[in-house]
Scaffold this motif. Structure first.
Motif: not given
Length: 165
Positions: A8-13, A35-38, A46-52, A75-79
């Motif tokens: 899962l590939l992303t950037t920050v908000e 690769v799933h690029n957000l 959204l990153v947390v939802e996609e990780l799940a 982001l890591l705190s939310r994960i």
């Protein structure tokens, strides 16, 4: 293409850049990733939802706007709050001052990132992580010990000494 791992590939908000994500997607695919690029400006929820939902082997967070440090930490705190367990790496230009890089890397590693890629050797080290992860799994990767700058290190112990000692 033979898929070696899911990413899962992303950037920050706060980061609206795409070119870094396109480059990383190609590097990841060269190493066998599906690769799933957000995309850019991705909300942490959204990153947390996609990780799940996607259950990748690796989460790659990239930021090039100089403000990625705080977004990556959040982001890591939310994960962690969501109870998700995935190897997470972050890199790019995470601060606006290169002098903060060592402190930021130490903090993000201590917060739970698998590795942090922010120096001139970032791409080479990232490729080494990918090679290693394909062979042994990303959770087995151990980041190099972060540098402790002289002004961040043992001198803090001296602050409790009185001038007369």
């Amino acid at each position: 293409m033979d898929v070696g791992f899911r990413c899962l590939l992303t950037t920050v908000e706060s980061d609206s850049h795409f070119w870094n994500l396109i480059y990383l997607e190609k590097v990841l695919e060269e190493h066998g990733a599906l690769v799933h690029n957000l995309g850019a400006c991705t909300p942490a929820d959204l990153v947390v939802e996609e990780l799940a939902a996607y259950r990748p082997d690796l989460l790659v967070v990239s930021s090039v706007n100089g403000h990625g440090y705080h977004g990556a930490r959040e982001l890591l705190s939310r994960i962690h709050l969501a109870g998700l367990d995935v190897a997470c790496v972050v890199g790019g230009k995470l601060t606006t001052a290169a002098s903060d890089n060592d402190r930021v890397r130490r903090d993000l590693l201590a917060h739970g990132f698998t590795d942090v890629f922010i120096e001139e050797d970032a791409v080479d080290r990232f490729r080494a992580l990918l090679d290693f992860g394909v062979r042994f799994g990303f959770s087995a990767w151990r980041a190099d010990a972060p540098v402790v700058a002289p002004w961040d290190g043992p001198a803090h112990a001296l602050k409790n000494l009185s001038p007369g000692r």
